[in-house]
Enzyme design. Structure first.
Site, PDB file in Angstrom:
ATOM      1  N   ASP A   1       0.833  -1.058  -0.131  1.00 16.49           N
ATOM      2  CA  ASP A   1       0.116  -0.060   0.235  1.00 16.49           C
ATOM      3  C   ASP A   1       0.840   1.240  -0.016  1.00 16.49           C
ATOM      4  O   ASP A   1       1.710   1.479   0.813  1.00 16.49           O
ATOM      5  CB  ASP A   1      -0.976   0.236   1.302  1.00 16.49           C
TER       6      ASP A   1
ATOM      7  N   GLU B   1       5.001   4.895   3.907  1.00 16.67           N
ATOM      8  CA  GLU B   1       4.378   6.235   4.305  1.00 16.67           C
ATOM      9  C   GLU B   1       5.601   7.121   4.621  1.00 16.67           C
ATOM     10  O   GLU B   1       6.649   6.728   5.129  1.00 16.67           O
ATOM     11  CB  GLU B   1       3.568   6.123   5.694  1.00 16.67           C
TER      12      GLU B   1
ATOM     13  N   ASN C   1       9.572   7.157   0.772  1.00 15.73           N
ATOM     14  CA  ASN C   1       9.072   8.000  -0.365  1.00 15.73           C
ATOM     15  C   ASN C   1       8.963   6.821  -1.091  1.00 15.73           C
ATOM     16  O   ASN C   1       9.966   6.365  -1.917  1.00 15.73           O
ATOM     17  CB  ASN C   1       9.779   9.038  -0.890  1.00 15.73           C
TER      18      ASN C   1
ATOM     19  N   ASP D   1      -2.146  12.477  -1.942  1.00 10.21           N
ATOM     20  CA  ASP D   1      -2.170  14.087  -1.962  1.00 10.21           C
ATOM     21  C   ASP D   1      -2.611  14.420  -3.327  1.00 10.21           C
ATOM     22  O   ASP D   1      -1.476  13.957  -4.146  1.00 10.21           O
ATOM     23  CB  ASP D   1      -1.000  14.386  -1.151  1.00 10.21           C
TER      24      ASP D   1
ATOM     25  N   LYS E   1      -1.165  22.435  -6.918  1.00  9.73           N
ATOM     26  CA  LYS E   1      -0.564  23.671  -7.665  1.00  9.73           C
ATOM     27  C   LYS E   1       0.340  22.746  -8.871  1.00  9.73           C
ATOM     28  O   LYS E   1       1.058  21.726  -8.623  1.00  9.73           O
ATOM     29  CB  LYS E   1       0.177  24.023  -6.573  1.00  9.73           C
TER      30      LYS E   1
ATOM     31  N   ASP F   1     -10.940  10.357  -4.482  1.00 10.68           N
ATOM     32  CA  ASP F   1     -11.896  11.317  -4.816  1.00 10.68           C
ATOM     33  C   ASP F   1     -11.910  12.412  -5.484  1.00 10.68           C
ATOM     34  O   ASP F   1     -12.696  13.155  -5.676  1.00 10.68           O
ATOM     35  CB  ASP F   1     -12.511  11.558  -3.341  1.00 10.68           C
TER      36      ASP F   1
END
Length: 318
Positions: A100, A128, A156, A181, A185, A217
């Site tokens: 994940d 994470e 990362n 995320d 921008k 989403d």
């Protein structure tokens, strides 16, 4: 605008709470859904029956505040960490591996480990970029008795997935990237998780028949992830995307502006003509209505509770 506004709860009746936001720029008040707190989300999700209830939340790391946004390109994350001692991390390091990417608080992977929702014995690895979140997720794994099949790493994944997993003894069976995320921008697009290098690493390490599950989403983010993987010859849509009842169609304004008309010539609505008829634009590949893995993330639960859309795609390694 919304980030600098204040929210006031107007009603807590029914399944969804609403609040008012007054824009500091325009002075206009609008009604928006107010996000429930973490304990509320736990109580109204599938997690409590798996032992991840308010009691565990308070006992192991409850009440802590974590940073929601971390720069994945900061110096501490620029170098891939060494691979763990797989035999020390997992009881059986030869089992198939589920990864994940952007594991967050870890509830999704913990749920998979507890229920076996994906099928068969397997190990689980979560990448994470927030150290305190990794520590609490690992504490939860220990408290729930699954620490020998679930492991969380501070890394990362965009840079580290390949170097870390090349030494794993078993096969890479499933990679999930869920609600990353958005990095809206333009100058921050390089911070997005799904980049060509990550796709190349997954293609290199995943054998034929492996799967990649993507969901967000934010429609444009879901499109971007999907398009990165489908641009690689190793990946194609998994069975199920061609079933009309299993998918819905949506395409962002960005995709239309880029001239990606998809299969409009085959009768699907889209483009300016379709918009003029009042029809929603359609993408060549539909979005799955249901989560095919049978285990949601916390963000997924919150989004659906508030009536939001989730854009999902399941891909297969050819």
């Amino acid at each position: 605008m919304l980030a600098s506004a204040s929210t006031r709860v107007l009603s807590t009746s029914g399944p969804q709470r609403f609040g008012s936001i007054i824009s500091r720029r325009t002075g206009v008040m609008v009604c928006v859904a107010a996000q429930p707190s973490a304990p509320e989300a736990l109580e109204e999700s599938p997690f409590p029956r798996l032992g991840r209830n308010a009691a565990l939340y308070k006992e192991v790391g409850g009440g802590k505040k974590f940073r929601q946004h971390v720069n994945p390109l900061k110096k501490e994350l620029a170098t891939p960490p060494p691979p763990p001692d797989w035999a020390a991390v997992y009881a059986d390091p030869g089992l198939p591996l589920t990864v994940d990417v952007g594991a967050g608080y870890g509830r999704f992977l913990l749920g998979l480990a507890q229920t076996g929702a994906v099928g068969g014995l397997r190990n689980h690895l979560g990448f994470e970029i927030r150290g305190s979140v990794v520590a609490r997720a690992q504490d939860w794994a220990a408290a729930l008795g699954v620490a020998r099949s679930v492991h969380f790493m501070l890394a990362n994944a965009t840079l580290s997935l390949g170097p870390v997993l090349r030494s794993y003894p078993g096969r890479l069976d499933l990679v999930t990237i869920q609600f990353p995320d958005p990095q809206f921008k333009r100058r921050h697009r390089k911070r997005r998780i799904v980049q060509r290098g990550l796709v190349d690493s997954v293609a290199e390490l995943m054998p034929r028949g492996g799967r990649v599950f993507l969901q967000s989403d934010v429609l444009e983010v879901a499109e971007d992830m999907r398009d990165h993987f489908l641009a690689h010859p190793a990946f194609s849509p998994a069975p199920g995307h061609d079933a009309p009842d299993a998918v819905f169609h949506a395409r962002s304004r960005h995709q239309l502006d880029m001239g990606l008309e998809g299969n409009d010539k085959e009768g699907c609505s889209g483009g300016e003509e379709g918009l003029a008829r009042g029809e929603p634009p359609r993408a060549p590949l539909g979005w799955l209505r249901e989560n095919p893995l049978g285990m949601p993330t916390e963000r997924e639960v919150l989004t659906q509770r508030q009536g939001g859309a989730v854009y999902r795609v399941l891909l297969e390694r050819r």
